[in-house]
Design a protein around this motif. Structure first.
Motif, PDB file in Angstrom:
ATOM      1  N   PRO A  16       9.827  29.477  -8.023  1.00  0.00           N
ATOM      2  CA  PRO A  16       8.483  29.238  -7.470  1.00  0.00           C
ATOM      3  C   PRO A  16       7.691  28.165  -8.206  1.00  0.00           C
ATOM      4  CG  PRO A  16       8.945  31.581  -7.540  1.00  0.00           C
ATOM      5  CD  PRO A  16      10.071  30.901  -8.273  1.00  0.00           C
ATOM      6  N   GLU A  17       7.830  28.106  -9.516  1.00  0.00           N
ATOM      7  CA  GLU A  17       7.072  27.103 -10.275  1.00  0.00           C
ATOM      8  C   GLU A  17       7.485  25.692  -9.886  1.00  0.00           C
ATOM      9  OE1 GLU A  17       7.298  30.763 -12.956  1.00  0.00           O
ATOM     10  OE2 GLU A  17       8.539  29.751 -11.453  1.00  0.00           O
ATOM     11  N   VAL A  18       8.748  25.507  -9.518  1.00  0.00           N
ATOM     12  CA  VAL A  18       9.215  24.198  -9.080  1.00  0.00           C
ATOM     13  C   VAL A  18       8.755  23.913  -7.661  1.00  0.00           C
ATOM     14  CG1 VAL A  18      11.260  22.785  -8.601  1.00  0.00           C
ATOM     15  CG2 VAL A  18      11.216  24.260 -10.620  1.00  0.00           C
ATOM     16  N   ALA A  20       6.179  25.143  -6.165  1.00  0.00           N
ATOM     17  CA  ALA A  20       4.717  25.060  -6.136  1.00  0.00           C
ATOM     18  C   ALA A  20       4.179  25.555  -4.791  1.00  0.00           C
ATOM     19  CB  ALA A  20       4.274  23.640  -6.443  1.00  0.00           C
ATOM     20  N   GLY A  21       3.444  24.721  -4.074  1.00  0.00           N
ATOM     21  CA  GLY A  21       2.807  25.149  -2.831  1.00  0.00           C
ATOM     22  C   GLY A  21       3.776  25.539  -1.738  1.00  0.00           C
ATOM     23  N   ALA A  23       6.449  27.343  -2.256  1.00  0.00           N
ATOM     24  CA  ALA A  23       7.215  28.497  -2.721  1.00  0.00           C
ATOM     25  C   ALA A  23       7.421  29.570  -1.658  1.00  0.00           C
ATOM     26  CB  ALA A  23       6.557  29.088  -3.965  1.00  0.00           C
ATOM     27  N   TYR A  73      12.144  18.614 -13.387  1.00  0.00           N
ATOM     28  CA  TYR A  73      11.491  18.762 -12.081  1.00  0.00           C
ATOM     29  C   TYR A  73       9.982  18.877 -12.235  1.00  0.00           C
ATOM     30  CZ  TYR A  73      16.292  19.674 -10.820  1.00  0.00           C
ATOM     31  OH  TYR A  73      17.649  19.563 -10.648  1.00  0.00           O
ATOM     32  N   VAL A  75       8.281  20.764 -14.418  1.00  0.00           N
ATOM     33  CA  VAL A  75       7.795  22.108 -14.723  1.00  0.00           C
ATOM     34  C   VAL A  75       8.196  22.474 -16.145  1.00  0.00           C
ATOM     35  CG1 VAL A  75       7.968  24.554 -14.130  1.00  0.00           C
ATOM     36  CG2 VAL A  75       7.903  22.834 -12.323  1.00  0.00           C
TER      37      VAL A  75
END
Length: 238
Positions: A16-18, A20-21, A23, A73, A75
């Protein structure tokens, strides 16, 4: 002997952190991966080997505790393969696919067995993949595999490899083989076609087929879709 396997895709967007929006677009795939890893835990293996694609020069074995990173990436997120308390010093970082695998294990709280990693170069011939798999299956009395890899990256015009009419049939054949734990069908996947379609899963899937020889496992396909024009599949063998 191989007791169980989980097959998962390995795009960094699974993290999810990669993503982001974006996810939420991978929520269903993540949930399927969680279910698949539950099958591995239920098998109570003595050894878990995480197998994923690797680029030229990035393949080989990785001991438990090897670090991976998603800094490439954008992050600031690091992972370790297996329990951090048993971290092993290693000069090399995990390839991207194994970093995703390590993230999946951390996410599900894996602590059931020692973990090792194997990066399979995508040019590895099918017969060598099968031989590698046989060796893995013989590593312990109770072996489990977490097998990472994607289908074709050519399912739509916006896909990384653009649209190729061979992509959907290739992915369908791979999905059928994974669903049925069909070893001959997996081993018959054409390496040259897989490279043309940018499918990173071919070599890891064929390693799985070699490891499963004589194990008489049943397959179950938990997820199949092509977000972003890339074929993603989640399956379990047990």
């Amino acid at each position: 002997m191989l007791l169980a396997a989980a097959v998962c895709p390995c795009p960094p967007l699974l993290v999810p952190e990669v993503a982001a929006g974006a996810a939420p677009e991978m929520d269903t795939a993540r949930a399927a991966c969680t279910d698949a890893l539950g099958v591995l835990a239920a098998a109570r293996p003595e050894l878990l080997v995480v197998v994923g694609p690797a680029g030229p020069g990035d393949g080989g074995t990785f001991p438990q505790g090897t670090r991976g990173s998603f800094k490439g990436y954008g992050v600031d997120l690091d992972v370790r393969l297996g329990a951090a308390a048993q971290a092993a010093a290693a000069e090399r970082e995990l390839p991207s696919s194994l970093a995703v695998g390590a993230w999946l294990l951390e996410r599900t709280g894996w602590a059931d067995a020692p973990v090792e990693g194997l990066g399979a170069e995508e040019t590895l011939a099918p017969e060598r993949c099968a031989g590698t798999g046989r060796e893995l299956g013989g590593r312990a009395d109770r072996v489990a595999l977490l097998v990472l890899g994607d289908g074709s990256a050519c399912r739509t015009v916006k896909a990384p490899g653009y649209l190729d009419e061979r992509a959907a049939p290739y992915d369908a054949a791979a999905a059928r083989a994974l669903a049925a734990a069909d070893l001959p069908a997996l081993l018959s996947l054409d390496a040259a076609l897989a490279r043309a379609l940018k499918s990173s899963g071919r070599a890891p899937w064929q390693i799985l087929a070699g490891a499963a020889e004589g194990a008489d496992l049943d397959g179950d396909l938990l997820y199949e879709d092509a977000p972003y024009g890339v074929g993603y599949m989640v399956a379990t063998w047990s």
